[in-house]
Design an enzyme around this catalytic site. Structure first.
Site, PDB file in Angstrom:
ATOM      1  N   MET A 101      79.927  47.694 -25.844  1.00  0.00           N
ATOM      2  CA  MET A 101      79.838  47.238 -24.461  1.00  0.00           C
ATOM      3  C   MET A 101      78.392  46.907 -24.122  1.00  0.00           C
ATOM      4  SD  MET A 101      82.325  49.962 -22.501  1.00  0.00           S
ATOM      5  CE  MET A 101      81.526  51.399 -23.206  1.00  0.00           C
ATOM      6  N   ILE A 159      80.442  56.782 -26.869  1.00  0.00           N
ATOM      7  CA  ILE A 159      79.142  56.935 -27.524  1.00  0.00           C
ATOM      8  C   ILE A 159      78.055  56.325 -26.655  1.00  0.00           C
ATOM      9  CG2 ILE A 159      77.785  56.407 -29.583  1.00  0.00           C
ATOM     10  CD1 ILE A 159      80.418  56.171 -31.119  1.00  0.00           C
ATOM     11  N   GLY A 189      75.437  50.401 -20.936  1.00  0.00           N
ATOM     12  CA  GLY A 189      75.438  49.957 -22.324  1.00  0.00           C
ATOM     13  C   GLY A 189      75.855  51.043 -23.300  1.00  0.00           C
ATOM     14  N   SER A 190      76.880  50.815 -24.109  1.00  0.00           N
ATOM     15  CA  SER A 190      77.393  51.890 -24.946  1.00  0.00           C
ATOM     16  C   SER A 190      78.479  51.366 -25.885  1.00  0.00           C
ATOM     17  CB  SER A 190      77.950  53.008 -24.062  1.00  0.00           C
ATOM     18  OG  SER A 190      78.703  52.463 -23.004  1.00  0.00           O
ATOM     19  N   ARG A 191      79.294  52.302 -26.407  1.00  0.00           N
ATOM     20  CA  ARG A 191      80.313  51.926 -27.382  1.00  0.00           C
ATOM     21  C   ARG A 191      81.473  52.915 -27.351  1.00  0.00           C
ATOM     22  NH1 ARG A 191      78.384  52.030 -33.528  1.00  0.00           N
ATOM     23  NH2 ARG A 191      80.146  53.175 -34.380  1.00  0.00           N
TER      24      ARG A 191
END
Length: 227
Positions: A101, A159, A189-191
């Site tokens: 993301m 994450i 911002g991440s995953r």
């Protein structure tokens, strides 16, 4: 027509974003007093903060035996991997789908498939670029282990990324949840990593754009496969 057009551009905002938008608006007012061009920059920043925390309604597919993406973004990894030990999913490899993301994606996370949340596990860590493979192992994360109605289990892991500094998860252990139901949010911002259950077949490719709660990522029966 006007209502329809308005709803196209103005989406509901998650409550988590209210204080950030309020802070951005206050900064914009102060900047206007200092220098008008700076004030407009503050207005732009406030609009971006609102956009980041948007929480639009999604149309969750009703088709049985499928999993949907838990996040908006792009598929960055698709490979077998051992799930985090704290989830209790075993030491064997499971097919992992990673959705990255950016700061421009909606960051509200949704459950891939209906089931009972049997484990919620948080682990502190680093803040490496979330698009890197090693982020799954070294970054701060929060994971859910979910048991399906047929007894199989899967994992979904939030994450933190390079600029993300807060993982939120409001789901509790032993909670029954529906496919596409909201379970958490990551700021800036991440995953998301999804560990598919046994016999499930991924239906996505690296680089494919995902829509949380809507894009089908896997077939639980294994009958369908991405070609």
């Amino acid at each position: 027509m006007s209502v329809s057009m308005l709803s196209t551009f103005i989406k509901p905002m998650h409550p988590e974003g209210r204080r950030f938008v309020a802070a951005g608006a206050l900064v914009a007012v102060v900047l206007f007093f200092l220098w008008v061009p700076l004030g407009w920059i503050g207005v732009g920043l406030t609009i971006w903060i609102y956009y980041f925390f948007r929480d639009p309604e999604r149309t969750v597919p009703s088709r049985p035996d499928i999993m949907v993406s838990p996040a908006d973004g792009v598929v960055s990894l698709l490979e077998p991997a051992v799930p985090p030990a704290e989830l209790g999913l075993g030491n064997g490899e499971m097919m992992r789908i990673s959705v990255f993301m950016s700061v421009f994606n909606c960051h509200v996370n949704r459950l891939p498939a209906a089931g009972r949340v049997v484990k919620v596990a948080y682990r502190p860590g680093k803040f490496l670029n979330a698009s890197l493979d090693k982020a799954s192992e070294h970054n701060e994360r929060n994971g859910l282990a979910v048991r399906l109605a047929d007894g199989r289990s899967y994992g979904v892991v939030q994450i933190a990324g390079l600029v993300a500094r807060r993982i939120l998860c409001w789901t509790k252990e032993e909670q029954d949840m529906a496919r596409g139901e909201r379970f958490g949010l990551i700021r800036f911002g991440s995953r998301l990593d999804i560990y598919l259950p046994d016999d499930a077949a991924p239906l996505v490719r690296i680089g494919q754009t995902m829509v949380a709660g809507e894009t089908v990522i896997a077939d639980l029966t294994g009958a369908l496969k991405e070609t």
